[in-house]
Design a protein around this motif. Structure first.
Motif, PDB file in Angstrom:
ATOM      1  N   ALA A 270     -39.386  -2.019-179.877  1.00 34.89           N
ATOM      2  CA  ALA A 270     -40.050  -3.248-180.072  1.00 34.89           C
ATOM      3  C   ALA A 270     -41.228  -2.889-181.298  1.00 34.89           C
ATOM      4  O   ALA A 270     -41.710  -3.911-181.748  1.00 34.89           O
ATOM      5  CB  ALA A 270     -40.824  -4.122-179.156  1.00 34.89           C
ATOM      6  N   GLY A 271     -41.626  -1.744-181.600  1.00 35.86           N
ATOM      7  CA  GLY A 271     -42.581  -1.479-182.410  1.00 35.86           C
ATOM      8  C   GLY A 271     -44.029  -1.741-181.937  1.00 35.86           C
ATOM      9  O   GLY A 271     -44.872  -2.055-182.837  1.00 35.86           O
ATOM     10  N   ALA A 272     -44.091  -1.804-180.915  1.00 33.69           N
ATOM     11  CA  ALA A 272     -45.394  -2.407-180.072  1.00 33.69           C
ATOM     12  C   ALA A 272     -46.083  -0.975-179.686  1.00 33.69           C
ATOM     13  O   ALA A 272     -46.132  -0.681-178.663  1.00 33.69           O
ATOM     14  CB  ALA A 272     -45.240  -3.059-178.865  1.00 33.69           C
ATOM     15  N   GLY A 423     -37.381  -8.795-176.255  1.00 32.68           N
ATOM     16  CA  GLY A 423     -36.235  -8.041-176.444  1.00 32.68           C
ATOM     17  C   GLY A 423     -35.282  -8.217-175.246  1.00 32.68           C
ATOM     18  O   GLY A 423     -35.574  -8.841-174.263  1.00 32.68           O
ATOM     19  N   GLY A 424     -34.385  -7.508-175.280  1.00 32.16           N
ATOM     20  CA  GLY A 424     -33.260  -7.665-174.212  1.00 32.16           C
ATOM     21  C   GLY A 424     -32.129  -8.550-174.351  1.00 32.16           C
ATOM     22  O   GLY A 424     -32.336  -9.437-175.180  1.00 32.16           O
ATOM     23  N   GLY A 425     -31.386  -8.596-173.400  1.00 34.52           N
ATOM     24  CA  GLY A 425     -30.046  -9.759-173.596  1.00 34.52           C
ATOM     25  C   GLY A 425     -30.519 -10.966-173.605  1.00 34.52           C
ATOM     26  O   GLY A 425     -30.014 -12.037-174.381  1.00 34.52           O
ATOM     27  N   LYS A 448     -34.322  -8.594-184.032  1.00 40.25           N
ATOM     28  CA  LYS A 448     -32.895  -8.600-184.367  1.00 40.25           C
ATOM     29  C   LYS A 448     -32.293  -7.743-183.227  1.00 40.25           C
ATOM     30  O   LYS A 448     -33.026  -6.628-182.933  1.00 40.25           O
ATOM     31  CB  LYS A 448     -32.788  -8.371-185.698  1.00 40.25           C
ATOM     32  CG  LYS A 448     -32.952  -9.251-186.879  1.00 40.25           C
ATOM     33  CD  LYS A 448     -32.704  -8.896-187.951  1.00 40.25           C
ATOM     34  CE  LYS A 448     -32.981  -9.925-189.055  1.00 40.25           C
ATOM     35  NZ  LYS A 448     -33.226  -9.683-190.387  1.00 40.25           N
ATOM     36  N   ASN A 449     -31.123  -7.812-182.995  1.00 39.87           N
ATOM     37  CA  ASN A 449     -30.310  -7.139-181.974  1.00 39.87           C
ATOM     38  C   ASN A 449     -31.061  -6.616-180.792  1.00 39.87           C
ATOM     39  O   ASN A 449     -31.362  -5.409-180.401  1.00 39.87           O
ATOM     40  CB  ASN A 449     -29.851  -5.460-182.456  1.00 39.87           C
ATOM     41  CG  ASN A 449     -29.172  -5.832-184.037  1.00 39.87           C
ATOM     42  OD1 ASN A 449     -28.013  -6.358-184.060  1.00 39.87           O
ATOM     43  ND2 ASN A 449     -29.732  -5.266-185.145  1.00 39.87           N
ATOM     44  N   PRO A 450     -31.689  -7.480-179.985  1.00 35.45           N
ATOM     45  CA  PRO A 450     -32.441  -7.247-179.206  1.00 35.45           C
ATOM     46  C   PRO A 450     -32.000  -6.605-177.908  1.00 35.45           C
ATOM     47  O   PRO A 450     -32.555  -6.153-177.104  1.00 35.45           O
ATOM     48  CB  PRO A 450     -32.659  -8.936-178.377  1.00 35.45           C
ATOM     49  CG  PRO A 450     -31.698  -9.777-179.043  1.00 35.45           C
ATOM     50  CD  PRO A 450     -31.200  -9.080-180.197  1.00 35.45           C
ATOM     51  N   ARG A 451     -30.416  -6.624-177.644  1.00 35.16           N
ATOM     52  CA  ARG A 451     -29.937  -5.982-176.667  1.00 35.16           C
ATOM     53  C   ARG A 451     -30.131  -4.691-176.740  1.00 35.16           C
ATOM     54  O   ARG A 451     -29.997  -3.683-175.884  1.00 35.16           O
ATOM     55  CB  ARG A 451     -28.365  -6.386-176.368  1.00 35.16           C
ATOM     56  CG  ARG A 451     -28.186  -7.798-176.050  1.00 35.16           C
ATOM     57  CD  ARG A 451     -26.646  -7.869-175.875  1.00 35.16           C
ATOM     58  NE  ARG A 451     -25.916  -6.988-174.870  1.00 35.16           N
ATOM     59  CZ  ARG A 451     -24.890  -6.024-174.787  1.00 35.16           C
ATOM     60  NH1 ARG A 451     -24.806  -5.707-176.057  1.00 35.16           N
ATOM     61  NH2 ARG A 451     -24.687  -5.281-174.047  1.00 35.16           N
ATOM     62  N   TYR A 452     -30.285  -4.048-177.920  1.00 34.44           N
ATOM     63  CA  TYR A 452     -30.430  -2.640-178.205  1.00 34.44           C
ATOM     64  C   TYR A 452     -32.109  -2.048-178.531  1.00 34.44           C
ATOM     65  O   TYR A 452     -32.155  -1.139-178.987  1.00 34.44           O
ATOM     66  CB  TYR A 452     -29.624  -2.176-179.558  1.00 34.44           C
ATOM     67  CG  TYR A 452     -28.136  -2.376-179.402  1.00 34.44           C
ATOM     68  CD1 TYR A 452     -27.480  -1.343-178.544  1.00 34.44           C
ATOM     69  CD2 TYR A 452     -27.569  -3.733-179.485  1.00 34.44           C
ATOM     70  CE1 TYR A 452     -26.063  -1.524-178.239  1.00 34.44           C
ATOM     71  CE2 TYR A 452     -25.945  -3.598-179.099  1.00 34.44           C
ATOM     72  CZ  TYR A 452     -25.265  -2.767-178.601  1.00 34.44           C
ATOM     73  OH  TYR A 452     -24.179  -2.735-178.196  1.00 34.44           O
ATOM     74  N   VAL A 453     -32.769  -3.038-178.164  1.00 33.31           N
ATOM     75  CA  VAL A 453     -34.263  -2.706-178.280  1.00 33.31           C
ATOM     76  C   VAL A 453     -34.672  -1.399-177.643  1.00 33.31           C
ATOM     77  O   VAL A 453     -35.463  -0.595-178.193  1.00 33.31           O
ATOM     78  CB  VAL A 453     -35.210  -3.647-177.947  1.00 33.31           C
ATOM     79  CG1 VAL A 453     -35.228  -4.055-176.320  1.00 33.31           C
ATOM     80  CG2 VAL A 453     -36.676  -3.627-178.585  1.00 33.31           C
ATOM     81  N   GLY A 457     -35.632   2.254-178.957  1.00 36.00           N
ATOM     82  CA  GLY A 457     -36.893   3.087-178.568  1.00 36.00           C
ATOM     83  C   GLY A 457     -36.374   4.487-178.542  1.00 36.00           C
ATOM     84  O   GLY A 457     -37.538   5.430-179.111  1.00 36.00           O
ATOM     85  N   ALA A 458     -35.274   4.726-177.783  1.00 36.87           N
ATOM     86  CA  ALA A 458     -34.966   6.181-177.741  1.00 36.87           C
ATOM     87  C   ALA A 458     -34.918   6.964-178.887  1.00 36.87           C
ATOM     88  O   ALA A 458     -35.098   8.035-179.283  1.00 36.87           O
ATOM     89  CB  ALA A 458     -33.746   6.197-176.722  1.00 36.87           C
ATOM     90  N   ALA A 459     -33.871   6.342-180.025  1.00 36.06           N
ATOM     91  CA  ALA A 459     -33.736   6.948-181.384  1.00 36.06           C
ATOM     92  C   ALA A 459     -35.191   6.925-181.994  1.00 36.06           C
ATOM     93  O   ALA A 459     -35.133   8.127-182.606  1.00 36.06           O
ATOM     94  CB  ALA A 459     -32.744   5.756-181.884  1.00 36.06           C
TER      95      ALA A 459
END
Length: 522
Positions: A270-272, A423-425, A448-453, A457-459
């Motif tokens: 989430a960039g937090a 984020g999240g689904g 954007k693309n919240p399911r993949y937040v 983060g892992a990436a």
């Protein structure tokens, strides 16, 4: 940021119901993704397991699809530098010396170890079921203490030791889900220190160097040699195994970063990364979390500062058991396929759901109260209530439950929170974030693309571990979708409904405990 999109990073998010694998450019843009599902294994007495090899097969299948999709959009896979792993934690997989599972993964929902953990923590004199000297040691050294529900990693290990002695004696190491996958990718056994917290045997007083604490190892009775070596979440564990690389189509130079649990990883996605910037995640479960510059514990609301994925920082996780799982339950009952249909029906209702109140405790609760006996349901259901009312009540009930935890969270961080990043689904809905903004009375920002937040983060953590990005780059990679302002007109409505929600808990907690204390599961 312009040079960052020349290189790519993979995030693997091993969730409870599915594995999501996604490829991102260095500036945080989603390039390709794949999702693979696997089942739960349910049984009596609180048994909830999964097959760790099913996880591994899902990861490989998803990686193959992501690599193929990347090639189809002309991505040079040789520019993929690293991958990070995140996902469910408080899981336990016993492995032998060759890395083979000796038993299924006992996952975070499993409560069979509750009697073992209560024997461990108990004694005289006690407070809330904890012998006082033990509780003081745990809080001073770790920042928290084992939960009485039996869902922590240490409870799983004690359950195996006391009920499966043959497996326990054969176990070389106990791993969690994230680091089982890291081991399969690299061949190296190691665990990031943030996930090791739920063993409750680590010294967390220095968030830059978390280590095992010998007196706590003696207290719980688990030999150090059965636990993996601890590493920083940002450290490179190794390079991808050549056979795995060939199997999934990745170059052999791809590095694997240790990664972390899904809660601290979602903060990064989430960039937090700044102190007090707050993230709200709604998936199967939900959580509120932020980075803080202090170590503190609130034993009455199950809140504590724990070591973050970012060395030197603490974060505050307030996790609740039930969120998207409740909406999924009702969607399945109504044969509803997607959020678009849900949103249409909810918009046909009115704020307050025509008096209908939903209690979201389908699997007990862990914050702001730890109570495995709570159960959900609808209160004040009338024959006039529509399908839209029912769905809106579910969304509102989950939002009210989040507010229930948000209040002690705000007191704990002791800092003004002007907005939360969602984020999240659940953030895929165009209605739910507004309901949450209205119930919490705080601005909600969706990404954007919240399911993949969490996969993001892992990436990004992998990129940070390699030194390819800075924390400012990670913050700049946040991609905002929409901003929801709380409605002043609805403040009184939701204030009143929140007080009814809390009153329902207080009036019925003992009845739910009486009804459910003898239930052993399916």
């Amino acid at each position: 940021m312009s040079s960052l999109n020349k290189y790519y990073f993979i995030g693997i998010d091993l969730g409870t119901s599915s594995c999501k694998v996604a490829l991102f450019s260095g500036d945080g843009t989603l390039i390709a993704s794949s999702t693979k599902h696997y089942p739960l294994i349910l049984g009596k007495d609180g048994k909830v397991e999964q097959d760790p090899l099913a996880w591994w097969n899902a990861v490989k299948d998803a990686l193959r699809e992501v690599v193929e999709s990347a090639k189809n959009v002309n991505v040079d896979v040789n520019r993929i530098l690293a991958m990070g792993v995140t996902g469910q934690w408080s899981d336990t997989i016993p492995i032998d010396k060759d890395g083979n599972p000796l038993y299924n993964a006992i996952i975070w929902m499993d409560t069979r170890g509750k009697d073992d953990i209560r024997r461990l923590i108990g004694g005289f004199p006690s407070i809330s079921g904890y012998r006082i000297d033990k509780l003081w040691t745990w809080i001073r050294i770790t920042g928290g203490a084992p939960t009485k529900s039996g869902k922590d990693s240490i409870a799983h290990i004690l359950y195996i030791r006391n009920n499966m002695p043959d497996i326990y004696n054969k176990t070389h190491k106990f791993l969690d889900a994230v680091h089982f996958i890291v081991m399969k990718l690299t061949g190296r056994v190691a665990a990031s220190w943030d996930t090791a917290v739920l063993l409750w045997v680590t010294d967390n007083r220095n968030p830059s160097n978390v280590v095992y604490y010998e007196p706590l190892l003696r207290l719980v009775g688990i030999p150090r040699e059965k636990l993996p070596d601890l590493v920083s979440p940002t450290s490179v564990v190794g390079t991808i195994n050549s056979e795995v690389a060939e199997d999934v189509g990745l170059p052999r130079h791809v590095k694997v970063v240790a990664g972390c649990g899904d809660l601290p990883c979602s903060l990064i996605g989430a960039g937090a990364v700044d102190y007090y910037e707050t993230h709200l995640y709604i998936g199967t479960s939900s959580w509120i979390t932020t980075h803080v510059p202090f170590k503190k514990t609130d034993i009455f609301h199950n809140i504590a500062s724990l070591p973050s994925a970012l060395p030197g920082k603490y974060y505050v996780p307030v996790e609740q058991e039930n969120a998207g799982s409740c909406l999924d339950y009702v969607m399945n009952a109504f044969s509803i396929k997607d959020y678009r249909e849900v949103d249409e029906l909810v918009l046909g209702s009115v704020p307050g759901a025509n008096g209908l109140l939903f209690l979201p405790w389908l699997l007990g609760e862990r914050a702001p109260v730890e109570n495995p006996y709570l159960r959900g349901g609808f209160f004040n259901l009338g024959i006039y209530n529509s399908k839209g009312d029912i769905l809106r009540a579910v969304m509102e009930g989950i939002a009210l439950n989040i507010r229930w935890a948000f209040q002690p969270f705000l007191r704990f961080v002791n800092h003004k929170i002007d907005y939360v990043i969602m984020g999240g689904g659940g953030a895929q809905s165009g209605v739910w974030p507004q309901i949450i903004a209205d119930v919490l009375n705080v601005k909600v920002i969706t990404v954007k693309n919240p399911r993949y937040v969490t996969a993001k983060g892992a990436a990004m953590l992998a990129a940070y571990g390699l030194g390819a990005v800075t924390l400012n780059d990670i913050k700049g990679a946040r991609q905002i979708d929409r901003v929801y302002e709380p409605s002043k007109d609805l403040r009184r409505l939701y204030e009143d409904k929140y007080h009814i929600f809390v009153k329902y808990y207080r009036n019925n907690e003992k009845l739910m405990r009486e009804l459910n204390k003898t239930i052993k599961g399916p």
